[in-house]
Design an enzyme around this catalytic site. Structure first.
Site, short mmCIF file in Angstrom:
data_model
loop_
_atom_site.label_atom_id
_atom_site.label_comp_id
_atom_site.label_asym_id
_atom_site.label_seq_id
_atom_site.Cartn_x
_atom_site.Cartn_y
_atom_site.Cartn_z
N HIS A 273 -9.89 1.44 0.16
CA HIS A 273 -9.60 2.23 1.36
C HIS A 273 -10.87 2.26 2.21
CE1 HIS A 273 -6.17 3.85 -0.87
NE2 HIS A 273 -5.79 4.50 0.21
N HIS B 69 1.11 4.99 -2.43
CA HIS B 69 0.60 5.78 -3.56
C HIS B 69 1.79 6.32 -4.35
CE1 HIS B 69 -3.69 6.07 -2.21
NE2 HIS B 69 -3.12 5.67 -1.08
N ASP C 62 2.34 4.22 2.57
CA ASP C 62 1.21 5.02 2.11
C ASP C 62 1.65 6.20 1.22
OD1 ASP C 62 -1.47 5.49 1.82
OD2 ASP C 62 -1.77 6.45 3.76
N HIS D 66 0.84 -1.21 0.00
CA HIS D 66 0.00 0.00 0.00
C HIS D 66 0.87 1.26 0.00
CE1 HIS D 66 -3.99 1.97 1.23
NE2 HIS D 66 -3.12 2.96 1.09
N GLU E 144 -10.33 3.82 7.51
CA GLU E 144 -9.15 4.64 7.83
C GLU E 144 -9.62 5.76 8.76
OE1 GLU E 144 -7.45 6.70 4.46
OE2 GLU E 144 -5.55 7.08 5.49
N HIS F 197 -5.92 0.20 5.09
CA HIS F 197 -5.98 0.73 6.46
C HIS F 197 -6.89 -0.13 7.34
CE1 HIS F 197 -3.74 4.31 5.15
NE2 HIS F 197 -4.50 4.29 4.08
O1 2ND Z 1 -4.39 7.56 2.97
C1 2ND Z 1 -5.11 7.86 2.00
N1 2ND Z 1 -6.46 7.75 2.10
C2 2ND Z 1 -7.28 8.06 1.07
N2 2ND Z 1 -6.85 8.53 -0.11
C3 2ND Z 1 -5.50 8.69 -0.25
C4 2ND Z 1 -4.59 8.37 0.77
N3 2ND Z 1 -3.35 8.63 0.33
C5 2ND Z 1 -3.47 9.12 -0.94
N4 2ND Z 1 -4.78 9.16 -1.27
C6 2ND Z 1 -5.37 9.63 -2.53
C7 2ND Z 1 -4.65 10.86 -3.07
C8 2ND Z 1 -3.97 10.38 -4.30
O2 2ND Z 1 -3.88 11.36 -5.30
C9 2ND Z 1 -4.87 9.26 -4.75
C10 2ND Z 1 -4.30 8.28 -5.73
O3 2ND Z 1 -3.03 7.83 -5.37
O4 2ND Z 1 -5.22 8.63 -3.52
#
Ligand code: 2ND
Length: 363
Positions: free
Chosen positions: A217, A23, A299, A21, A220, A241
């Site tokens: 997701h 991004h 993350d 996990h 979280e 999460h």
């Molecule tokens: O931790 C997260 N929770 C929900 N959405 C997230 C998190 N970290 C990044 N993102 C979103 C922002 C990014 O632009 C998108 C795709 O990677 O996913």
């Protein structure tokens, strides 16, 4: 210095690791953002100021955290060289961290400037579609794998607030499944329930029908009901999460029984305000006690100014993780990865060999 940055140089678990996990757009090097901005003639604040703008040092909220992407995504999005470069550099970074297999996720729409409505990050209309974004990332990962020997695969994200993009996302997962894309995800602001967004539901139904793997997701910052919905409605095979699952004991027990995989991100969970600041009371401790199926992940290391070692340090220092538990975590990650069966077996073999467990049948 933030707790998670202490002693950051010395690896806590200096053995091959698996990360599920992270991004891609939350893992860009700040130097690359500055360099690309210079080439494209985009004015940005100076280095230190830019670093401050892009990172969270103290616990905030998921909304505040998501706002950080606004400071730099316009630099990378809509630029072929930059998109391929971040993918390539990502593999290099992970190789240095001792990761031998990684599943990186991103929204193809967030890096495009054509064939996406609305065009994100106030970009001008261009000619890079979400489809080409996926192609560029695949190229970057494939070249990175050759150069650094770390295998990287993609998970394509639907965004909670843009259900109209979701059918495109699943179609891209299908189109590029032989080219490095292994699954679909749903990311973004979790307080938006997806019952009210048939676009996501339809896309995940199509994913099930077409054998595209699914992670979501959930839990979280959202309630256990979001986790339930991810499992029951979206047919998630893994939960991103999932900390708040613990607030519904029956649901938690059921998911334990079903061997659901939870993608845990301790440093992230503190800085997004998803969990309290005291790591010694973190939900992960319960998952560990119950020998649940979970992985440890960064993350968004750019935004948290962290590395995978930061998360392992937190686990060791505040949650009493042992070498044995780190091994178990990585074996579980490999088992729950979205690789095809044969590649999964090879990955597991690599771990067992590196962990001196080839003759150990207890796993
Ligand atoms: O931790 C997260 N929770 C929900 N959405 C997230 C998190 N970290 C990044 N993102 C979103 C922002 C990014 O632009 C998108 C795709 O990677 O996913």
């Amino acid at each position: 210095m933030a707790e998670h940055c202490e002693n950051n140089g010395k690896p806590v678990f200096d053995k091959p690791k698996v990360e599920l996990h992270v991004h891609l757009d939350g893992a860009i090097r700040i130097e690359t953002i500055l360099d690309v901005a210079k080439r494209r003639g985009i004015t940005l604040p100076v280095c230190d100021e830019m670093r401050n703008l892009c990172t969270v040092a103290e616990p905030s909220s998921l909304t505040e955290f998501l706002g950080k992407f606004n400071h730099y995504m316009h630099v990378i999005a809509g630029d072929r060289k930059a998109i391929k470069r971040i993918a390539y550099e990502f593999v290099e970074t992970k190789a240095k961290e001792g990761v031998i297999y990684v599943e990186a996720r991103y929204s193809p729409h967030f890096l495009a400037n054509s064939g996406v409505d609305p065009i994100p990050w106030n970009q001008e209309q261009g000619d890079i579609t979400p489809d080409e974004v996926v192609h560029l990332v695949n190229q970057g990962f494939s070249e990175g794998e050759k150069a650094f020997k770390t295998k990287a695969r993609s998970i394509l994200c639907c965004m909670r607030h843009e259900p109209r993009w979701s059918m495109d996302v699943v179609e891209l997962c299908k189109k590029y499944r032989k080219d490095g894309v292994v699954a679909i995800d749903l990311a973004g602001d979790e307080s938006m329930k997806c019952e009210s967004y048939p676009g996501h539901k339809k896309a995940f139904e199509e994913a099930v029908k077409s054998y595209v793997h699914r992670t979501v997701h959930a839990g979280e910052v959202g309630a256990p009901s979001v986790v339930k919905e991810a499992v029951d409605v979206l047919k998630a095979e893994r939960i991103g999460h999932g900390y708040n699952t613990l607030k519904d004991e029956a649901l938690y027990r059921k998911l334990l029984q079903d061997n659901m995989h939870f993608e845990m991100c301790p440093v992230s969970s503190k800085l997004t305000g998803a969990c309290g600041p005291d790591f010694t009371k973190h939900p992960l401790i319960r998952f560990k006690q119950d020998k649940a199926n979970y992985s440890l992940n960064t993350d968004d290391p750019l935004i948290f100014n962290s590395t995978l070692n930061s998360d392992y340090q937190v686990a060791q220092k505040y949650m009493d993780f042992t070498e044995e538990e780190f091994k178990r975590v990585n074996i579980n990650a490999a088992k729950s990865s979205f690789l095809p069966a044969k590649e999964k077996e090879e990955l597991l073999y690599q771990l067992y060999e590196a962990y001196g467990m080839l003759n150990d049948t207890s796993f």
